[in-house]
Motif scaffolding. Structure first.
Motif, mmCIF file in Angstrom:
data_model
loop_
_atom_site.group_PDB
_atom_site.id
_atom_site.type_symbol
_atom_site.label_atom_id
_atom_site.label_comp_id
_atom_site.label_asym_id
_atom_site.label_seq_id
_atom_site.Cartn_x
_atom_site.Cartn_y
_atom_site.Cartn_z
ATOM 1 N N UNK A 572 4.916 3.070 -8.988
ATOM 2 C CA UNK A 572 3.682 2.932 -8.218
ATOM 3 C C UNK A 572 3.995 2.668 -6.743
ATOM 4 N N UNK A 573 4.985 1.816 -6.476
ATOM 5 C CA UNK A 573 5.376 1.513 -5.088
ATOM 6 C C UNK A 573 5.878 2.772 -4.385
ATOM 7 N N UNK A 574 6.686 3.563 -5.092
ATOM 8 C CA UNK A 574 7.185 4.826 -4.514
ATOM 9 C C UNK A 574 6.023 5.761 -4.192
ATOM 10 N N UNK A 575 5.073 5.826 -5.094
ATOM 11 C CA UNK A 575 3.921 6.704 -4.888
ATOM 12 C C UNK A 575 3.125 6.275 -3.651
ATOM 13 N N UNK A 579 2.428 8.358 -0.106
ATOM 14 C CA UNK A 579 1.060 8.846 0.044
ATOM 15 C C UNK A 579 0.241 7.839 0.837
ATOM 16 N N UNK A 580 0.348 7.926 2.147
ATOM 17 C CA UNK A 580 -0.309 6.939 3.000
ATOM 18 C C UNK A 580 -1.789 7.232 3.214
ATOM 19 N N UNK A 589 -7.321 -0.669 -4.599
ATOM 20 C CA UNK A 589 -7.184 -0.916 -6.037
ATOM 21 C C UNK A 589 -5.744 -0.705 -6.493
ATOM 22 N N UNK A 590 -5.076 0.346 -5.943
ATOM 23 C CA UNK A 590 -3.663 0.568 -6.279
ATOM 24 C C UNK A 590 -2.798 -0.588 -5.780
#
Length: 610
Positions: A572-575, A579-580, A589-590
């Motif tokens: 999730x952190x990588x995503x 994806x800024x 929410x993420x």
């Protein structure tokens, strides 16, 4: 004093004209004083055409506030005969509420009713119940003085509910009490007459209500046996019975009554502090109590002197036995599912149904009878004919997969011995093939038991060939276990995608303290799913995840979840880093989920078993 006697005294009191004293109803917290007022005395008063007012003294800190609260309670009863000031003030309040003007709504009630006092009322047809005297923050002398002014000068009929041992009796309590209270009545709940009223709560659940009425005498006897008169505990107990009731279908009365007793004593012990929620899977030895335990208990106590008995540190189970089962041990059976439900709130109906099934006398199949007769050190006492028949039949049953996967350890142990000592014609290779063929069939039933496997692995083997079979059985066990875990993980992912938040909450509740939810979850698939779900489902998932791990010692039970959660957080952190330009509030929410995962992992590490 019985409730019937109190009802008669109260009836005489309200029929007496111009009384100048109050009635004190004295009883312990939770014993049902308030309930008795609301459902019995209040009705008696209204039947006699009195207006009734209930006022809790809990938290009131000033006489002015008490006067004010009583006045507000009186407003609905104001009639055309009341004082003009009161009527005008009430009309003013009505206008304020109707117009919803900020000017009116900002006006305090004390300003609205300035110049108005309860002294302006005619109390001749009123009865006021003052509850929680011991919890009032005003000095009790002042409270009773306030009440005395009403009962002595306004002839107000008054009933005071209190737990007198908790009242501060300094500063002349007894003297002012003697002046105010004309009758001091000890309240003792009549379980038999109160239970039907409590049962009415479940009237919409017709089957359960009928069950309660049918079992009324049994429930009453249990509550009387344990001197239980706390309505909060009794209500919790009845709610427990309602929850487990669906598992009662077509079971014998004896087992139903076992559950009625067991649920009562676990509820009482839990609510009195003997158990905590953290004990939901720690049975503290009470699961082994039976008539055999009773015999051991008697033997221990007989051998010890009175002094030794007092000085001895008793195991919890023994204390529990003395408290609840000295006269009831023959009616006691431990139901793990009910114990865990009462302590944790999670109920596994299937587990209870299986526990009940095990209470019925075992129907032993022929293959099991033969297994038990042959694979025992007393096989040497069998006749030649019986031994020949049993070895042939058991091997055939084993080949057909008729036994539990764990039974094949004992089969290997004995048949290797039989073969080595030429008691049978089959070679070790023949036995190996039979065992492997049988295990291939038996494992398809997917019936596993962690405790049985643990016991098997606990003991060493003289024959290394038996150890090989144990290893094979352990592999089969873990393979089936993994399939179960994967199925549960897939259920979670499917629910996130296709179901609503209520079904998602049910899955988390179902696996409340279970490792099965995340241990074999594919973290990549889980993240891919999370990235596609709605904001609402994403929020619900994060909240449920947080609640799953919030108890103080959760790491002792679910530390294995950290592997999946760590991988999910990393992905999730990588995503998020890549994806800024994610839209708000989805990005928020993420980020909240990422933080929840980080804090959860830290909490699991901090609370893991050392």
């Amino acid at each position: 004093m019985t409730t019937e006697h109190i009802e008669q005294i109260f009836t005489d009191y309200i029929k007496t004209d111009k009384t100048q004293y109050a009635i004190l109803l004295n009883g312990s917290w939770g014993c049902g004083k308030t309930y008795f007022w609301k459902y019995t005395l209040d009705k008696l008063a209204k039947d006699s055409k009195f207006n009734t007012i209930y006022l809790s003294l809990n938290g009131i800190s000033k006489i002015e506030d008490l006067d004010h609260q009583l006045f507000i309670k009186l407003i609905p009863f104001i009639s055309n005969q009341e004082n003009n000031i009161i009527k005008n003030a009430t009309k003013f309040l009505g206008n304020a509420l109707n117009k919803l003007s900020s000017h009116y709504l900002n006006a305090s009630l004390s300003a609205i009713f300035k110049g108005v006092s309860i002294d302006t009322f005619n109390f001749s047809k009123y009865i006021v119940c003052f509850d929680d005297l011991e919890r009032c923050q005003i000095p009790v002398k002042e409270v009773l003085g306030f009440i005395n002014n009403l009962v002595e000068h306004k002839n107000l009929k008054t009933i005071i509910l209190a737990h007198e041992p908790e009242i501060d009796k300094a500063n002349g309590y007894e003297r002012i009490k003697e002046k105010v209270v004309g009758r001091d009545l000890k309240f003792e709940l009549d379980i038999a007459s109160t239970l039907p009223n409590l049962f009415d709560k479940y009237s919409t659940n017709t089957d359960f209500h009928n069950f309660l009425m049918a079992q009324k005498n049994v429930i009453t006897e249990v509550l009387i046996e344990y001197k239980q008169d706390n309505l909060r505990i009794i209500t919790f107990y009845l709610d427990t019975l309602e929850r487990v009731f669906p598992a009662f279908k077509n079971i014998e009365t004896a087992y139903i009554q076992e559950i009625i007793l067991f649920s009562a004593i676990i509820t009482i012990e839990y609510k009195s502090g003997g158990f905590s929620s953290a004990d939901y899977n720690n049975f503290k030895g009470i699961d082994i109590i039976d008539e055999h335990y009773y015999s051991l208990y008697i033997a221990r106590t007989i051998r010890k002197s009175e002094k030794e008995e007092k000085e001895r540190d008793k195991p919890y189970a023994e204390t529990f036995y003395e408290k609840y089962l000295d006269k009831k041990v023959k009616e006691y059976f431990f139901y793990p599912s009910i114990y865990s439900y009462i302590l944790s709130g999670y109920f596994d109906q299937t587990k209870l149904e299986n526990e009940i099934k095990k209470r019925y006398p075992e129907v032993i199949s022929k293959e099991i009878q033969d297994f038990r007769t042959l694979l025992h050190y007393k096989f040497r006492e069998l006749s030649d004919e019986d031994f020949a028949r049993l070895t042939k039949d058991v091997l055939q049953y084993a080949k057909e997969g008729k036994y539990s996967i764990y039974d094949y350890v004992q089969i290997a142990n004995f048949f290797y011995f039989f073969s080595k000592n030429n008691l049978i014609t089959e070679s070790k290779e023949d036995i190996d093939k039979i065992i492997n063929d049988g295990l291939d069939i038996a494992k398809s039933r997917k019936q596993i038991n962690d405790k049985v496997l643990e016991n098997l692995l606990h003991f060493g083997d003289e024959n290394p060939d038996v150890t090989v079979i144990k290893k094979l059985i352990k592999e089969i066990h873990n393979e089936i276990k993994k399939e179960e875990y994967v199925a549960n993980s897939n259920e979670l992912i499917d629910c996130l995608t296709n179901k609503d938040e209520f079904v998602l909450a049910e899955i988390f509740e179902k696996h409340k303290f279970s490792k099965e939810l995340f241990q074999y979850t594919d973290d990549k698939l889980l993240l891919d799913t999370i990235l596609k779900i709605s904001n609402k489902q994403l929020f619900n998932f994060t909240e449920l995840l947080r609640h799953r791990y919030e108890i103080s010692n959760i790491g002792e039970f679910l530390f294995e979840d950290t592997d999946c959660l760590n991988k999910l957080k990393t992905r999730l952190s990588d995503y998020l880093d890549k994806n800024e330009n994610i839209e708000q509030p989805r990005k928020f929410l993420f980020a909240t989920l990422e933080t929840t995962l980080m804090l959860t992992i830290q909490h699991l590490n901090d609370t893991r078993k050392k």
